[in-house]
Motif scaffolding. Structure first.
Motif, PDB file in Angstrom:
ATOM      1  N   LYS A  76      -3.768  -4.291   4.828  1.00  0.00           N
ATOM      2  CA  LYS A  76      -4.811  -3.855   3.900  1.00  0.00           C
ATOM      3  C   LYS A  76      -4.459  -2.481   3.321  1.00  0.00           C
ATOM      4  N   LYS A  77      -4.824  -2.284   2.070  1.00  0.00           N
ATOM      5  CA  LYS A  77      -4.600  -1.028   1.349  1.00  0.00           C
ATOM      6  C   LYS A  77      -3.113  -0.677   1.233  1.00  0.00           C
ATOM      7  N   TYR A  78      -2.285  -1.699   1.183  1.00  0.00           N
ATOM      8  CA  TYR A  78      -0.851  -1.502   0.968  1.00  0.00           C
ATOM      9  C   TYR A  78      -0.590  -1.684  -0.518  1.00  0.00           C
ATOM     10  N   PHE A  79      -0.120  -0.629  -1.187  1.00  0.00           N
ATOM     11  CA  PHE A  79      -0.011  -0.652  -2.634  1.00  0.00           C
ATOM     12  C   PHE A  79       1.435  -0.693  -3.133  1.00  0.00           C
ATOM     13  N   ARG A  80       2.368  -0.921  -2.216  1.00  0.00           N
ATOM     14  CA  ARG A  80       3.751  -0.949  -2.647  1.00  0.00           C
ATOM     15  C   ARG A  80       4.198  -2.399  -2.885  1.00  0.00           C
ATOM     16  N   LEU A  81       5.448  -2.700  -2.770  1.00  0.00           N
ATOM     17  CA  LEU A  81       5.948  -4.010  -3.172  1.00  0.00           C
ATOM     18  C   LEU A  81       5.607  -5.104  -2.162  1.00  0.00           C
ATOM     19  N   PHE A  82       5.123  -6.201  -2.672  1.00  0.00           N
ATOM     20  CA  PHE A  82       4.987  -7.448  -1.932  1.00  0.00           C
ATOM     21  C   PHE A  82       4.931  -8.558  -2.975  1.00  0.00           C
ATOM     22  N   PRO A  83       5.164  -9.777  -2.590  1.00  0.00           N
ATOM     23  CA  PRO A  83       5.254 -10.864  -3.578  1.00  0.00           C
ATOM     24  C   PRO A  83       4.050 -10.897  -4.521  1.00  0.00           C
ATOM     25  N   GLY A  84       4.339 -10.829  -5.807  1.00  0.00           N
ATOM     26  CA  GLY A  84       3.313 -10.890  -6.828  1.00  0.00           C
ATOM     27  C   GLY A  84       2.752  -9.543  -7.227  1.00  0.00           C
ATOM     28  N   SER A 133       2.737  -5.475  -8.474  1.00  0.00           N
ATOM     29  CA  SER A 133       3.473  -4.617  -9.396  1.00  0.00           C
ATOM     30  C   SER A 133       3.378  -3.158  -8.952  1.00  0.00           C
ATOM     31  N   VAL A 134       4.476  -2.443  -9.098  1.00  0.00           N
ATOM     32  CA  VAL A 134       4.521  -1.006  -8.797  1.00  0.00           C
ATOM     33  C   VAL A 134       5.370  -0.339  -9.873  1.00  0.00           C
ATOM     34  N   ARG A 135       5.328   0.984  -9.880  1.00  0.00           N
ATOM     35  CA  ARG A 135       6.216   1.709 -10.783  1.00  0.00           C
ATOM     36  C   ARG A 135       7.419   2.223 -10.003  1.00  0.00           C
ATOM     37  N   LEU A 136       8.599   1.943 -10.547  1.00  0.00           N
ATOM     38  CA  LEU A 136       9.777   2.639 -10.065  1.00  0.00           C
ATOM     39  C   LEU A 136       9.650   4.071 -10.581  1.00  0.00           C
ATOM     40  N   LYS A 137       9.469   5.023  -9.702  1.00  0.00           N
ATOM     41  CA  LYS A 137       9.115   6.377 -10.119  1.00  0.00           C
ATOM     42  C   LYS A 137      10.105   6.907 -11.148  1.00  0.00           C
ATOM     43  N   TYR A 138       9.559   7.412 -12.272  1.00  0.00           N
ATOM     44  CA  TYR A 138      10.321   7.911 -13.417  1.00  0.00           C
ATOM     45  C   TYR A 138      11.005   6.788 -14.190  1.00  0.00           C
ATOM     46  N   GLY A 139      10.690   5.526 -13.827  1.00  0.00           N
ATOM     47  CA  GLY A 139      11.298   4.394 -14.513  1.00  0.00           C
ATOM     48  C   GLY A 139      10.251   3.430 -15.034  1.00  0.00           C
ATOM     49  N   TYR A 140      10.455   2.153 -14.734  1.00  0.00           N
ATOM     50  CA  TYR A 140       9.620   1.094 -15.281  1.00  0.00           C
ATOM     51  C   TYR A 140       8.657   0.534 -14.232  1.00  0.00           C
ATOM     52  N   VAL A 141       7.640  -0.177 -14.741  1.00  0.00           N
ATOM     53  CA  VAL A 141       6.797  -0.997 -13.877  1.00  0.00           C
ATOM     54  C   VAL A 141       7.544  -2.297 -13.597  1.00  0.00           C
ATOM     55  N   VAL A 142       7.578  -2.680 -12.301  1.00  0.00           N
ATOM     56  CA  VAL A 142       8.259  -3.912 -11.915  1.00  0.00           C
ATOM     57  C   VAL A 142       7.293  -4.777 -11.105  1.00  0.00           C
ATOM     58  N   SER A 199       8.522   5.395 -17.983  1.00  0.00           N
ATOM     59  CA  SER A 199       7.869   6.696 -17.858  1.00  0.00           C
ATOM     60  C   SER A 199       8.305   7.619 -18.993  1.00  0.00           C
ATOM     61  N   GLY A 200       7.343   8.347 -19.534  1.00  0.00           N
ATOM     62  CA  GLY A 200       7.639   9.284 -20.612  1.00  0.00           C
ATOM     63  C   GLY A 200       7.599   8.687 -21.985  1.00  0.00           C
ATOM     64  N   SER A 202       0.583   1.416 -20.384  1.00  0.00           N
ATOM     65  CA  SER A 202       0.045   0.129 -20.838  1.00  0.00           C
ATOM     66  C   SER A 202      -0.256  -0.806 -19.674  1.00  0.00           C
ATOM     67  N   VAL A 203       0.403  -0.598 -18.572  1.00  0.00           N
ATOM     68  CA  VAL A 203       0.148  -1.399 -17.371  1.00  0.00           C
ATOM     69  C   VAL A 203      -0.223  -0.441 -16.239  1.00  0.00           C
ATOM     70  N   LYS A 204      -1.380  -0.633 -15.657  1.00  0.00           N
ATOM     71  CA  LYS A 204      -1.856   0.249 -14.587  1.00  0.00           C
ATOM     72  C   LYS A 204      -1.417  -0.315 -13.228  1.00  0.00           C
ATOM     73  N   VAL A 205      -0.827   0.520 -12.408  1.00  0.00           N
ATOM     74  CA  VAL A 205      -0.441   0.131 -11.045  1.00  0.00           C
ATOM     75  C   VAL A 205      -0.896   1.216 -10.076  1.00  0.00           C
ATOM     76  N   LYS A 206      -1.032   0.840  -8.816  1.00  0.00           N
ATOM     77  CA  LYS A 206      -1.494   1.795  -7.811  1.00  0.00           C
ATOM     78  C   LYS A 206      -0.358   2.413  -6.994  1.00  0.00           C
ATOM     79  N   GLY A 207       0.806   1.786  -7.043  1.00  0.00           N
ATOM     80  CA  GLY A 207       1.890   2.261  -6.189  1.00  0.00           C
ATOM     81  C   GLY A 207       3.089   2.768  -6.954  1.00  0.00           C
ATOM     82  N   ASN A 208       3.758   3.781  -6.381  1.00  0.00           N
ATOM     83  CA  ASN A 208       5.036   4.290  -6.884  1.00  0.00           C
ATOM     84  C   ASN A 208       6.089   4.121  -5.801  1.00  0.00           C
ATOM     85  N   VAL A 209       7.294   3.766  -6.210  1.00  0.00           N
ATOM     86  CA  VAL A 209       8.389   3.560  -5.261  1.00  0.00           C
ATOM     87  C   VAL A 209       9.571   4.414  -5.693  1.00  0.00           C
TER      88      VAL A 209
END
Length: 588
Positions: free
Chosen positions: A433-441, A443-452, A478-479, A485-492
C-alpha cells in the motif's frame, strides 16, 4: 591566524571571563620577548602585542579525535575573537609513548581544521621538550627553597603512603632530607646514575591535604628511554602536572583552558606558578587555569587507549578508518572542516558534563553541504530497466541543476538511452500500500526525463526479477511544455547503462551499536556494530566528480566523497559520509 567563525558566536563563561579580564586591564603590563622564556627573558621584552594568549597542548601519543577538535576550535577561536594568539604546543614529556608520526598527524589535523599558529611575524609552534633545561632548573630552585625533595621509596610504597580520600597520607622517611643532598641526588638522576623507579623528586606540600593531588606529588621520575626529539640527552622527565604550568608561564599564556578532569589539579598548578614566581623563575602576570566540560558523544569512544586497541587488534583499518572518531578518520570519511567547526560551535561550552548525540554531527554536515554540494545520481542495487519504445541507438541528453539552491552554478547533463539502471527497491511485482514507484501498469517519472509506464518484467530460473520493461511518453520530458501533461506520484532515479561509471561505494554507519559503549565496566568491544560498513558495487552518473575532499550529494542516498586512499580515476571508491536524514533512531 585562523579560519573565520562558521556560526554566530554564543556567549559562555569563558568569554565572560576574558571580557572581564580585558575590561579590568589585567594584562596591560604583560611583556613578550618574542619567544618563550623565564622571567629573565620575558621582563626584557616589549609590551605583548597579543591581548590574550591561549594554547592547544596535545600529547603526541596518538591521533586527535573529535573531542580534540572542540578544544582546537575553542582555544584558537577565543584567541581569534579577542585579538590574541593561540600557541600550538606538544606536551612531549613521556618518551615511551610519543612518536614523530603523531606530531606530524596532529599538525596536519589542526591545519586541516582551518587554524594556524603564525601571528605577529612569529610561528608559535612549541614543544615541552624545548623547556627541559628550564624545568630542571625550576626543580633545583624548589629543592633549594625547601619545597621539594628526592624520595627513595618505590612507586608502590608512595601510592600506599599517599592515603585515601578519607585517610591522610603519611610522610616519606626522606621528606626532611637536607636540600643539598636532594640536589645532589637529582643531578645524579639526570646523569643516569640511578635505575628507573629507584627514586623520584617530589614537591613538599602537605601529606594531610584533603586534595590528594597536593600530597607531595611527584615532579620528576627516572626514565631511561629515547625521546623522539631529544634522543638520549635526558633520562629524567618532568611529570605533566609539573610541566604544564611552567610551559604556560614560559609562553605567557593568559588563559589555560583544560577539561574538567584537571579541576582538582588546579591548586597544584597554582602552587607551582606562585612559588616559582616568588623564586624569580617566572614572570607576572601568571597564567590562570579554567576548566570546561569535555565533548562526550554517543556511539563512539575517545580514550586513546581504546582507540589504539581498535587499531592494533584490527577492528578498524588504521587511525584514519572512516568509522573512527579521529579527525583523520572523519576527514577521510568525508566530513568537512567547516562542518566540524559548526558542530563544535553548536555543542557550546559549559561546566557540566553531558552526552552529545552523534546525529548532531551529521546534521551539521548536511547543513554545511546542502547549499554547496554538487548533485549527482548513484545506483547502489542495480536493476536493468528497458524502455522498449525508445530507439536502441538513440542517446538523448537530459539536464538537472548542479545545485538547486544556486542556479548560477549551472546545469549538468547526462544521457538517456534505451537501457538504464534503477534501484531494485523502485520496482515491485506486487506493490504494498502507498507504493508509488514502478509496478505493472503504473506510471512514474524518470527524474529529469520522461514519464514511463511499466509494461512487464523478466525473471530468472530462481524467480529473481532481472529486467523491467517500460514505455515512455515522448511528450512528457522534464523542462518542456508537455512535462505536466501526465500527472504521476512517483519519481525514479536512473543512469544510462551504457554510460554509467562503475564504482565501489562504502556505506558507513556507527562503529558501535550501543550509545555508551564505554560505560561502566563492560567490554566496549562487545558493542561493536557488525554492520558498521557495507560495501556495494554500483553505477554513477557520468560526470560525477571523484576527487577526495569534494562532497557530492547522490540524490535520495546522502552525501558521498571519493576515498582519499583507495579511489582512482579508473576505479572510483566513494564513502558515504551521512544519509540525507537521520535514520539511526528508526533502526535503519
Amino acid at each position: 591566524m585562523s579560519s573565520e567563525s562558521t556560526a554566530p558566536v554564543a556567549t559562555n563563561f569563558l568569554r565572560n571571563i576574558i571580557e572581564s579580564d580585558l575590561s579590568a586591564g589585567k594584562f596591560t603590563e604583560k611583556r613578550w620577548a618574542g619567544q618563550p622564556g623565564p622571567a629573565s627573558v620575558q621582563m626584557a621584552g616589549q609590551p605583548d602585542p597579543a591581548r590574550i594568549r591561549t594554547r592547544f597542548p596535545p600529547e603526541p601519543n596518538g591521533y586527535l579525535h573529535i573531542g580534540h577538535a572542540k578544544s582546537i576550535c575553542l582555544n584558537f577561536g577565543l584567541a581569534r575573537d579577542f585579538g590574541g594568539v593561540c600557541h600550538m604546543r606538544f606536551d612531549d614529556t613521556n618518551p615511551e609513548k610519543e612518536e614523530q608520526e603523531y606530531v606530524d598527524a596532529i599538525i596536519d589535523a589542526v591545519k586541516w581544521l582551518g587554524f594556524d599558529w603564525n601571528a605577529n611575524g612569529t610561528e608559535h609552534l612549541y614543544f615541552a621538550s624545548d623547556y627541559f633545561q628550564v624545568m630542571f632548573e625550576c626543580a633545583e630552585s624548589l629543592i633549594e627553597a625547601g619545597l621539594a625533595y628526592v624520595d627513595e621509596q618505590s612507586p608502590e610504597t608512595m601510592r600506599t603512603m599517599r592515603g585515601t580520600l578519607t585517610e591522610a597520607g603519611k610522610d616519606s622517611p626522606w621528606r626532611d632530607r637536607p636540600a643539598e643532598e636532594s640536589l645532589n641526588l637529582l643531578r645524579q638522576m639526570r646523569d643516569g646514575k640511578h635505575p628507573d623507579g629507584s627514586m623520584a623528586l617530589r614537591a613538599r606540600i602537605d601529606m594531610a591535604s584533603p586534595n590528594i593531588n597536593m600530597r607531595d606529588p611527584v615532579l620528576y621520575r627516572i626514565r631511561h628511554a629515547t625521546h623522539h626529539r631529544t634522543g638520549d640527552q635526558w633520562c629524567v622527565y618532568p611529570m605533566y602536572a609539573f610541566a604544564h604550568p611552567i610551559e604556560d608561564a614560559l609562553e605567557g599564556i593568559t588563559h589555560s583552558i583544560c577539561t574538567l578532569e584537571f579541576e582538582d589539579q588546579r591548586p597544584f598548578y597554582d602552587w607551582v606558578l606562585n612559588n616559582l614566581q616568588r623564586l624569580g623563575k617566572l614572570a607576572a602576570p601568571l597564567p590562570h587555569q579554567y576548566e570546561f566540560a569535555r565533548l562526550n558523544m554517543s556511539y563512539i569512544v575517545t580514550s586513546k587507549r581504546k582507540l589504539l586497541q581498535l587499531v592494533k587488534d584490527g577492528h578498524v583499518n588504521g587511525w584514519d578508518d572512516p568509522r573512527m572518531p579521529t579527525i583523520a578518520g572523519l576527514r577521510r570519511r568525508g566530513y568537512t572542516a567547516s562542518a566540524l567547526r559548526l558542530f563544535c560551535e553548536r555543542t557550546g561550552v559549559s561546566k557540566s558534563n553531558s552526552r552529545i548525540d552523534y546525529s548532531l554531527l551529521d546534521q551539521a554536515m548536511r547543513e554545511d553541504q546542502d547549499p554547496h554540494a554538487h548533485r549527482s545520481v548513484a545506483i547502489l542495487d542495480p536493476l536493468k530497466l528497458v524502455i522498449t519504445n525508445f530507439p536502441a541507438d538513440k542517446v538523448e541528453l537530459c539536464h538537472a541543476p548542479r545545485n538547486p539552491h544556486h542556479p548560477e552554478m549551472g546545469m549538468r547533463e547526462f544521457p538517456l538511452t534505451r537501457e538504464l539502471w534503477i534501484e531494485k527497491e523502485d520496482f515491485a511485482e506486487v506493490p504494498p500500500k502507498k507504493y508509488f514507484r514502478l509496478f505493472p501498469g503504473n506510471s512514474v517519472r524518470l527524474k529529469y526525463g520522461y514519464v514511463v509506464t511499466c509494461t512487464g518484467f523478466n525473471k530468472d530460473a530462481a524467480g529473481n526479477i532481472t529486467e523491467v520493461h517500460v514505455e515512455y511518453n515522448p511528450d512528457t520530458k522534464s523542462g518542456t511544455p508537455g512535462s505536466d501533461s501526465v500527472k504521476v506520484k512517483g519519481n525514479v532515479t536512473w543512469v544510462s547503462a551504457s554510460h554509467a561509471i562503475p564504482a565501489e561505494l562504502r556505506l558507513y554507519d556507527r562503529l558501535f551499536s550501543e550509545p555508551f559503549p564505554d560505560a561502566g565496566d563492560g567490554d566496549f568491544l562487545a558493542c561493536l556494530n557488525p554492520t558498521s560498513i557495507e560495501t556495494v558495487h554500483g553505477w554513477l552518473e557520468p560526470g560525477t566528480i571523484a576527487e577526495p575532499g569534494v562532497v557530492t550529494q547522490f540524490e535520495r542516498l546522502g552525501y558521498f566523497v571519493a576515498d582519499a586512499k583507495d579511489s582512482t580515476a579508473e576505479k572510483p571508491v566513494f564513502n558515504r559520509v551521512t544519509t540525507l536524514k537521520d535514520t539511526w533512531a528508526a533502526g535503519a
